[in-house]
Design an enzyme around this catalytic site. Structure first.
Site, mmCIF file in Angstrom:
data_model
loop_
_atom_site.group_PDB
_atom_site.id
_atom_site.type_symbol
_atom_site.label_atom_id
_atom_site.label_comp_id
_atom_site.label_asym_id
_atom_site.label_seq_id
_atom_site.Cartn_x
_atom_site.Cartn_y
_atom_site.Cartn_z
ATOM 1 N NE ARG A 161 47.163 49.571 33.322
ATOM 2 C CZ ARG A 161 48.135 50.495 33.534
ATOM 3 N NH1 ARG A 161 48.268 51.281 34.638
ATOM 4 N NH2 ARG A 161 49.614 49.751 33.295
ATOM 5 C CE LYS B 72 50.463 49.981 28.742
ATOM 6 N NZ LYS B 72 50.769 51.120 28.169
ATOM 7 C CD GLU C 29 48.751 59.720 30.700
ATOM 8 O OE1 GLU C 29 49.906 58.442 31.431
ATOM 9 O OE2 GLU C 29 48.341 59.552 29.596
HETATM 10 N N1 PXG Z 1 50.516 56.684 30.422
HETATM 11 C C1 PXG Z 1 50.582 56.430 29.260
HETATM 12 C C2 PXG Z 1 50.142 56.625 28.499
HETATM 13 C C3 PXG Z 1 51.327 54.906 29.203
HETATM 14 O O1 PXG Z 1 50.695 54.117 27.824
HETATM 15 C C4 PXG Z 1 52.011 55.046 31.640
HETATM 16 C C5 PXG Z 1 51.540 56.525 31.852
HETATM 17 C C6 PXG Z 1 52.445 54.528 33.128
HETATM 18 O O2 PXG Z 1 51.230 53.262 33.290
HETATM 19 P P1 PXG Z 1 52.746 52.110 33.891
HETATM 20 O O3 PXG Z 1 51.718 50.976 34.567
HETATM 21 O O4 PXG Z 1 53.586 51.036 32.776
HETATM 22 O O5 PXG Z 1 53.562 52.459 34.932
HETATM 23 C C7 PXG Z 1 51.757 54.286 29.888
HETATM 24 C C8 PXG Z 1 52.379 52.937 29.944
HETATM 25 C C9 PXG Z 1 56.799 51.071 25.942
HETATM 26 C C10 PXG Z 1 55.941 51.327 27.042
HETATM 27 O O6 PXG Z 1 56.993 50.276 25.270
HETATM 28 C C11 PXG Z 1 54.761 52.555 27.537
HETATM 29 C C12 PXG Z 1 53.955 52.472 28.789
HETATM 30 C C13 PXG Z 1 54.125 50.519 29.107
HETATM 31 C C14 PXG Z 1 55.407 49.952 29.244
HETATM 32 C C15 PXG Z 1 56.225 50.075 27.856
HETATM 33 O O7 PXG Z 1 56.879 52.245 25.751
HETATM 34 N N2 PXG Z 1 53.183 52.919 28.950
#
Ligand code: PXG
Length: 290
Positions: free
Chosen positions: A52, A151, A184
């Site tokens: 990703r 991201k 989301e």
């Molecule tokens: N949507 C968004 C906008 C994100 O930033 C997810 C969904 C979930 O994706 P994953 O691949 O983690 O299942 C994310 C991921 C934090 C933090 O510190 C945020 C994320 C991941 C890890 C830590 O707030 N966001």
């Protein structure tokens, strides 16, 4: 002992791990990142996170100065150097140092760093009592403006939504897209369960395609549910049997209230609890060994 940070091509002490004020990651949010977890020394879905990261960078025409295998080794090396088993890993690649103009051609060398630190877990009550959500006024970034599938270091859309949720006194915010469809939460994907169906929005409505989301979809199928991507509105959430969120930090977390409507029985649902349990059986196994 102070934390060791991987910065460009070496490990440095935390206090020495600094980047320039001319770095375009800071000046413009020009860069990409990943949030990754390790469980008992196993980095969960590391390859998927690296894929990703490289895909986000490719669209931004940002050349990551290492191969995926080299980065994999750097992540594992950073964990080892800090003697960490259960960790939160932040991998960041910025456009690097340039001048005060936007032009990325003035940035010859990307900045790359890896932070591995102790994980600060979500409070236990979140899983026992469930989360309270509101839909927030800020609309999710339009995919043709800044695609949420990337991201990037531009997280202000999410941060504004987070401020709106916390000032409303709830745990998380749901972002709708410009058409009013559910996308989301600020750092988690959203799902609802109705009968034998588990539904989550498709990437084109404007979401990050979460890695935990993929795992939850697989686990849902394995439990005999019909799992599908569909475009839906808040009404579908209000009238669902269960709602849950997925993310690297949250794992799989139940939702019990949205915009002051009680969801299902107002307690974490049995399928969500089952998914959380199955997910936790998986995490100490499906990873890359450090
Ligand atoms: N949507 C968004 C906008 C994100 O930033 C997810 C969904 C979930 O994706 P994953 O691949 O983690 O299942 C994310 C991921 C934090 C933090 O510190 C945020 C994320 C991941 C890890 C830590 O707030 N966001």
């Amino acid at each position: 002992m102070s934390l060791k940070i991987y910065l460009n091509d070496r490990l440095v002490e935390k206090d020495k791990a600094t980047v320039s004020v001319f770095d375009h990651g800071l000046l413009y949010g020009d860069g990409v990142f990943e949030g990754i977890r390790s469980y008992d020394g196993l980095v969960f879905k590391l390859r998927e996170h690296l894929d990703r990261l490289f895909e986000s960078a490719h669209t931004l025409m940002l050349d990551i100065p290492m191969t995926k295998s080299e980065l994999e080794r750097a992540v594992i090396g950073t964990l080892k150097a800090n003697h960490l088993k259960d960790a939160y890993i932040r991998l960041v690649v910025t456009r690097g140092v340039g001048d005060l103009g936007l032009d990325p051609r003035k940035c010859p060398r990307p900045t790359l760093f890896i932070i591995a630190d102790k994980i600060s877990l979500y409070p236990k009550e979140y899983y026992e009592k469930g989360l309270t959500l509101v839909t927030v006024p800020t609309v999710r970034n339009h995919p043709e403006a800044l695609n949420p599938q990337l991201k990037t270091l531009n997280y202000l859309n999410n941060i504004l939504a987070k401020i709106e949720a916390t000032t409303a006194g709830v745990d998380e915010g749901i972002l709708l897209n410009a058409q009013g469809y559910v996308t989301e939460c600020t750092g988690e994907n959203i799902f609802f369960i109705k009968g034998k169906s588990i539904v989550t929005p498709p990437p084109y409505v404007g979401i990050l395609k979460g890695i935990t989301r993929d795992v939850a979809m697989r686990l849902g199928s394995e439990l005999g549910f019909s799992v599908r991507e569909a475009v839906f509105t808040r009404h579908d959430l209000y009238t669902a049997d269960e709602v849950f969120l997925t993310g690297t930090a949250a794992e799989i977390v139940p939702v019990v209230r949205i915009d002051n409507r009680v969801i299902g029985a107002g307690r974490p649902g049995k399928t969500t609890l089952r998914l959380t349990k199955e997910f936790r059986k998986l995490t100490p196994k499906e990873g890359v060994r450090s």
